[in-house]
Each structure stands twice: as structure tokens, then as C-alpha cells.
Design a protein around this motif. Structure first.
Motif, PDB file in Angstrom:
ATOM      1  N   GLY A   1       0.805  -1.214   0.000  1.00 51.95           N
ATOM      2  CA  GLY A   1       0.000   0.000   0.000  1.00 51.95           C
ATOM      3  C   GLY A   1       0.836   1.260   0.000  1.00 51.95           C
ATOM      4  O   GLY A   1       2.048   1.232   0.230  1.00 51.95           O
ATOM      5  N   ASP A   2       0.179   2.348  -0.263  1.00 51.64           N
ATOM      6  CA  ASP A   2       0.870   3.627  -0.274  1.00 51.64           C
ATOM      7  C   ASP A   2       1.076   4.190   1.123  1.00 51.64           C
ATOM      8  O   ASP A   2       2.018   4.918   1.364  1.00 51.64           O
ATOM      9  N   VAL A   3       0.178   3.878   2.052  1.00 51.29           N
ATOM     10  CA  VAL A   3       0.276   4.391   3.407  1.00 51.29           C
ATOM     11  C   VAL A   3       0.791   3.294   4.319  1.00 51.29           C
ATOM     12  O   VAL A   3       0.263   2.185   4.330  1.00 51.29           O
ATOM     13  N   GLN A   4       1.828   3.627   5.076  1.00 54.50           N
ATOM     14  CA  GLN A   4       2.398   2.685   6.029  1.00 54.50           C
ATOM     15  C   GLN A   4       2.449   3.354   7.393  1.00 54.50           C
ATOM     16  O   GLN A   4       2.653   4.566   7.485  1.00 54.50           O
ATOM     17  N   ILE A   5       2.271   2.554   8.451  1.00 56.60           N
ATOM     18  CA  ILE A   5       2.377   3.076   9.805  1.00 56.60           C
ATOM     19  C   ILE A   5       3.355   2.224  10.606  1.00 56.60           C
ATOM     20  O   ILE A   5       3.606   1.071  10.278  1.00 56.60           O
ATOM     21  N   ALA A   6       3.898   2.847  11.650  1.00 59.25           N
ATOM     22  CA  ALA A   6       4.789   2.151  12.579  1.00 59.25           C
ATOM     23  C   ALA A   6       4.547   2.717  13.970  1.00 59.25           C
ATOM     24  O   ALA A   6       4.283   3.911  14.124  1.00 59.25           O
ATOM     25  N   PHE A   7       4.624   1.867  14.966  1.00 59.18           N
ATOM     26  CA  PHE A   7       4.482   2.271  16.359  1.00 59.18           C
ATOM     27  C   PHE A   7       5.887   2.382  16.945  1.00 59.18           C
ATOM     28  O   PHE A   7       6.610   1.381  17.017  1.00 59.18           O
ATOM     29  N   VAL A   8       6.282   3.594  17.323  1.00 55.44           N
ATOM     30  CA  VAL A   8       7.651   3.848  17.769  1.00 55.44           C
ATOM     31  C   VAL A   8       7.624   4.709  19.027  1.00 55.44           C
ATOM     32  O   VAL A   8       7.082   5.823  19.005  1.00 55.44           O
ATOM     33  N   GLU A   9       8.185   4.192  20.098  1.00 56.53           N
ATOM     34  CA  GLU A   9       8.348   4.940  21.345  1.00 56.53           C
ATOM     35  C   GLU A   9       7.052   5.594  21.827  1.00 56.53           C
ATOM     36  O   GLU A   9       7.054   6.728  22.299  1.00 56.53           O
ATOM     37  N   GLY A  10       5.930   4.908  21.694  1.00 58.13           N
ATOM     38  CA  GLY A  10       4.659   5.437  22.165  1.00 58.13           C
ATOM     39  C   GLY A  10       3.964   6.375  21.198  1.00 58.13           C
ATOM     40  O   GLY A  10       2.927   6.936  21.531  1.00 58.13           O
ATOM     41  N   PHE A  11       4.517   6.558  20.023  1.00 61.87           N
ATOM     42  CA  PHE A  11       3.925   7.409  18.995  1.00 61.87           C
ATOM     43  C   PHE A  11       3.596   6.567  17.772  1.00 61.87           C
ATOM     44  O   PHE A  11       4.053   5.437  17.645  1.00 61.87           O
ATOM     45  N   ILE A  12       2.826   7.133  16.866  1.00 54.71           N
ATOM     46  CA  ILE A  12       2.483   6.458  15.616  1.00 54.71           C
ATOM     47  C   ILE A  12       3.066   7.282  14.478  1.00 54.71           C
ATOM     48  O   ILE A  12       2.802   8.485  14.368  1.00 54.71           O
ATOM     49  N   ALA A  13       3.887   6.644  13.656  1.00 53.17           N
ATOM     50  CA  ALA A  13       4.481   7.310  12.494  1.00 53.17           C
ATOM     51  C   ALA A  13       3.741   6.835  11.248  1.00 53.17           C
ATOM     52  O   ALA A  13       3.368   5.662  11.146  1.00 53.17           O
TER      53      ALA A  13
END
Length: 80
Positions: free
Chosen positions: A34-46
Motif C-alpha cells: 500500500g501507499d500508506v504505512q504506519i509504525a508504532f515507535v516509542e509510544g507514537f504512531i508514524a
């Protein structure tokens, strides 16, 4: 393409962290295609554009992410 290691600096008055995203576990709803990717990093969402992974990433607090997800579920971003 080189992987972006940090987010871009936020404008004055914003309190977003400068996260190291070089080892982030990026996810997409289409199994990495997909074009949109997310990651969970140090309590935040990128969030980033999977087609341009070396570009900037958006950083959300958990409250901001929740508001975004609820808005998407409610159709707030549907094209008319």
C-alpha cells in the motif's frame, strides 16, 4: 533508496519528537504493497508514503491517532 532515520523538525510551538525511524517495523493494510504505512515507535504512531519511504513521516500522539481512526471510520475523509 536510503531509509529516513529521523522525522523532519516540527515548526515552533509543536511538540513532536524527533524519532529514530531507521528500525521501525512499518505496516500497511495491503501486506506492504500500500501507499500508506504506519509504525508504532516509542509510544507514537508514524505514518509515511510507502511509495516514497525515504520521504518525511507524519508523527501522531496516541490521542491524535485515535481521533484520526475514529474520523476515518465515521466517513469524515470520504470523497464526495
Amino acid at each position: 533508496m536510503a531509509e529516513s532515520t529521523t522525522t523532519q523538525h516540527a515548526p515552533a510551538g509543536w511538540h513532536k519528537p524527533d524519532l529514530d525511524l531507521s528500525n521501525a517495523a512499518w505496516q500497511s493494510s495491503s501486506q506492504g504493497m500500500g501507499d500508506v504505512q504506519i509504525a508504532f515507535v516509542e509510544g507514537f504512531i508514524a505514518m509515511r508514503n510507502g511509495g516514497r519511504p525515504d520521504g518525511p513521516s507524519l508523527i501522531f500522539t496516541p490521542a491524535e491517532w485515535r481521533a484520526f481512526v475514529i474520523g476515518a471510520r465515521d466517513g469524515d475523509f470520504d470523497l464526495t
